[in-house]
Design an enzyme around this catalytic site. Sequence first.
Site, mmCIF file in Angstrom:
data_model
loop_
_atom_site.group_PDB
_atom_site.id
_atom_site.type_symbol
_atom_site.label_atom_id
_atom_site.label_comp_id
_atom_site.label_asym_id
_atom_site.label_seq_id
_atom_site.Cartn_x
_atom_site.Cartn_y
_atom_site.Cartn_z
ATOM 1 N N ASP A 1 0.838 -1.199 0.000
ATOM 2 C CA ASP A 1 0.000 0.000 0.000
ATOM 3 C C ASP A 1 0.880 1.260 0.000
ATOM 4 O OD1 ASP A 1 -2.505 -1.633 0.592
ATOM 5 O OD2 ASP A 1 -1.227 -2.154 2.282
ATOM 6 N N HIS B 1 -4.535 -3.326 6.661
ATOM 7 C CA HIS B 1 -4.291 -3.524 5.232
ATOM 8 C C HIS B 1 -5.634 -3.856 4.572
ATOM 9 C CE1 HIS B 1 -2.815 -5.077 1.486
ATOM 10 N NE2 HIS B 1 -3.394 -6.229 1.719
HETATM 11 N N1 LIG Z 1 -0.541 -7.853 2.972
HETATM 12 C C1 LIG Z 1 -0.559 -7.629 1.668
HETATM 13 O O1 LIG Z 1 -0.211 -6.543 1.220
HETATM 14 C C2 LIG Z 1 -0.999 -8.678 0.690
HETATM 15 C C3 LIG Z 1 -0.897 -8.415 -0.690
HETATM 16 C C4 LIG Z 1 -1.305 -9.390 -1.576
HETATM 17 C C5 LIG Z 1 -1.794 -10.597 -1.107
HETATM 18 N N2 LIG Z 1 -1.896 -10.819 0.231
HETATM 19 C C6 LIG Z 1 -2.369 -12.102 0.757
HETATM 20 O O2 LIG Z 1 -1.327 -13.053 0.615
HETATM 21 C C7 LIG Z 1 -1.880 -14.361 0.624
HETATM 22 C C8 LIG Z 1 -1.287 -15.221 -0.482
HETATM 23 O O3 LIG Z 1 -1.614 -14.712 -1.745
HETATM 24 P P1 LIG Z 1 -1.316 -15.552 -3.066
HETATM 25 O O4 LIG Z 1 -1.795 -14.723 -4.177
HETATM 26 O O5 LIG Z 1 0.065 -16.048 -3.086
HETATM 27 O O6 LIG Z 1 -2.323 -16.766 -2.842
HETATM 28 P P2 LIG Z 1 -2.274 -18.230 -3.478
HETATM 29 O O7 LIG Z 1 -3.611 -18.809 -3.225
HETATM 30 O O8 LIG Z 1 -1.715 -18.208 -4.855
HETATM 31 O O9 LIG Z 1 -1.207 -18.988 -2.566
HETATM 32 C C9 LIG Z 1 -1.422 -19.236 -1.220
HETATM 33 C C10 LIG Z 1 -0.704 -20.521 -0.857
HETATM 34 O O10 LIG Z 1 -0.795 -20.690 0.550
HETATM 35 C C11 LIG Z 1 -0.960 -22.055 0.812
HETATM 36 N N3 LIG Z 1 -1.463 -22.265 2.158
HETATM 37 C C12 LIG Z 1 -2.732 -22.207 2.621
HETATM 38 N N4 LIG Z 1 -2.776 -22.532 3.919
HETATM 39 C C13 LIG Z 1 -1.508 -22.780 4.305
HETATM 40 C C14 LIG Z 1 -0.924 -23.176 5.529
HETATM 41 N N5 LIG Z 1 -1.649 -23.378 6.624
HETATM 42 N N6 LIG Z 1 0.416 -23.345 5.567
HETATM 43 C C15 LIG Z 1 1.165 -23.170 4.474
HETATM 44 N N7 LIG Z 1 0.655 -22.812 3.273
HETATM 45 C C16 LIG Z 1 -0.666 -22.615 3.196
HETATM 46 C C17 LIG Z 1 -1.914 -22.502 -0.285
HETATM 47 O O11 LIG Z 1 -1.907 -23.903 -0.448
HETATM 48 C C18 LIG Z 1 -1.334 -21.769 -1.490
HETATM 49 O O12 LIG Z 1 -0.330 -22.522 -2.142
HETATM 50 C C19 LIG Z 1 -3.386 -14.153 0.538
HETATM 51 O O13 LIG Z 1 -3.913 -14.266 1.847
HETATM 52 C C20 LIG Z 1 -3.526 -12.743 0.051
HETATM 53 O O14 LIG Z 1 -4.749 -12.167 0.443
HETATM 54 C C21 LIG Z 1 -1.499 -9.881 1.127
HETATM 55 C C1 LIG Z 2 -8.584 -5.804 7.738
HETATM 56 O O1 LIG Z 2 -7.901 -6.040 6.534
HETATM 57 C C2 LIG Z 2 -7.899 -7.384 6.085
HETATM 58 C C3 LIG Z 2 -7.002 -7.488 4.867
HETATM 59 O O2 LIG Z 2 -7.524 -6.802 3.768
HETATM 60 C C4 LIG Z 2 -9.307 -7.842 5.800
HETATM 61 O O3 LIG Z 2 -9.299 -9.197 5.423
HETATM 62 C C5 LIG Z 2 -10.119 -7.654 7.070
HETATM 63 O O4 LIG Z 2 -11.456 -8.008 6.818
HETATM 64 C C6 LIG Z 2 -10.026 -6.231 7.578
HETATM 65 N N1 LIG Z 2 -10.710 -6.157 8.855
HETATM 66 C C7 LIG Z 2 -11.955 -5.741 9.007
HETATM 67 C C8 LIG Z 2 -12.523 -5.854 10.396
HETATM 68 O O5 LIG Z 2 -12.611 -5.274 8.085
#
Ligand SMILES: NC(=O)c1ccc[n+]([C@@H]2O[C@H](COP(=O)([O-])OP(=O)(O)OC[C@H]3O[C@@H](n4cnc5c(N)ncnc54)[C@H](O)[C@@H]3O)[C@@H](O)[C@H]2O)c1
Ligand SMILES: *[C@@H]1O[C@H](CO)[C@@H](O)[C@H](O)[C@H]1NC(C)=O
Length: 350
Positions: free
Chosen positions: A176, A204
């Site tokens: 972000d 986030h």
């Molecule tokens: N914080 C951020 O800025 C941000 C940005 C983008 C994505 N995300 C989040 O990151 C995560 C991953 O995104 P992605 O696009 O790589 O998803 P994806 O579905 O391509 O990959 C996720 C992987 O995690 C694995 N997984 C699920 N449970 C697990 C566990 N208990 N232990 C180990 N591995 C496990 C799945 O099998 C899969 O291979 C999502 O939750 C997404 O919302 C966060």
């Molecule tokens: C806070 O952000 C996360 C990540 O986008 C989202 O999944 C979650 O629902 C948000 N929390 C609330 C209470 O809306």
Amino acid sequence: MLTLLTSMYLVMRTVSSRAEPIRVLVTGAAGQIAYSLLYSIAKGDVFGKDQPIILILLDIPPMLPVLDGVVMELQDCALPILKEVIPTDKVEVAFKDIDAAILVGSMPRKEGMERKDLLKANVAIFKTQGAALDKYAKKTVKVVVVGNPANTNCLIASKSAPSIPKENFSCLTRLDHNRACSQVAMRCGVSSDQVKNVIIWGNHSSTQYPDVHHAKVNLQGAETEAYQAIKDDAWLRGDFISTVQQRGAAVIKARKLSSAMSAAKAICDHMRDIWFGTKEGEFVSMGVYASGNSYNIPEDLIYSFPVQIKNKTWKVVDGLPINDFSRAKMDATAAELVEERDTALDFLSQ
Ligand SMILES: NC(=O)c1ccc[n+]([C@@H]2O[C@H](COP(=O)([O-])OP(=O)(O)OC[C@H]3O[C@@H](n4cnc5c(N)ncnc54)[C@H](O)[C@@H]3O)[C@@H](O)[C@H]2O)c1
Ligand SMILES: *[C@@H]1O[C@H](CO)[C@@H](O)[C@H](O)[C@H]1NC(C)=O
Ligand SMILES: *[C@@H]1O[C@H](CO)[C@@H](O)[C@H](O)[C@H]1NC(C)=O
Ligand SMILES: *[C@@H]1O[C@H](CO)[C@@H](O)[C@H](O)[C@H]1NC(C)=O
């Protein structure tokens, strides 16, 4: 003098190239973010070009065949600092003696799934992984949580790992942050490295508050306040904020997949700054434990703040003046996190 310096440099290089490998865990390693992330880590973009690495890749059992493919590709990259790659579906293998953990895997939202059930599933995952950190990891391990809901997952992992300092847990809001930087840079017609000190406050999510009241833009050598450089308060208080807040959704709509390349880049920025520190006079955003902050954010939350990092220790940048516009937005995103925390803590104690 020069020869002395040169030989000191050579000695240091030889020493560091013989350095002990560090153990770096990536979870969700068969997923799409990991696919963009692992190459950057393995070629030295995060922990340094001379730091040997052992990569440990954790995913769930049905993904092990995919993980094997990822391991083959990492081998085929022929990277000098990558000493070993260990794919596994077992936490006791994954978390053993690790120096850094990048927790990307989490339970994704499935069709028809209630928010509460999703949260419950994630509390279970991060409770297990927190307990594994507590039991198996080095006490100095640096943990970055990426899997959503990142802030609350991070809090649960930290609470489940009481023997590791809370300060060693953070969650990713750098994506972000980078989005906000880039929007300002494009608007000013400069490159993104000419923009500094934007802030992401809070969760986030779409309630996050991208704040440029303290940001600076380098306009042809002159450091200028972002509001002055852009000269469009309506845009800064309107479309700029909503563009950053909604960017993830916009990428999903266009790509039919969530942000992966940019998320991986942000993870690298985040972890590299933890490892090597932030630039003098600059701060970055990361979700960290809110305790004793000067912004009246409720304690016992993982909340995104402006931080500066030195010697692998972050400090919230305190005392920035906050106007009423910002205050309301900082409080709204905090309220959302408090509610989510309380539900998650109920699940944790069950
Ligand atoms: N914080 C951020 O800025 C941000 C940005 C983008 C994505 N995300 C989040 O990151 C995560 C991953 O995104 P992605 O696009 O790589 O998803 P994806 O579905 O391509 O990959 C996720 C992987 O995690 C694995 N997984 C699920 N449970 C697990 C566990 N208990 N232990 C180990 N591995 C496990 C799945 O099998 C899969 O291979 C999502 O939750 C997404 O919302 C966060
Ligand atoms: C806070 O952000 C996360 C990540 O986008 C989202 O999944 C979650 O629902 C948000 N929390 C609330 C209470 O809306
Ligand atoms: C850096 O941190 C380490 C570990 O906490 C500590 O031992 C050391 O004294 C610190 N160094 C400086 C220069 O602050
Ligand atoms: C992690 O914990 C160690 C040991 O207590 C501490 O020295 C270090 O500053 C912490 N790291 C971060 C990123 O705060």
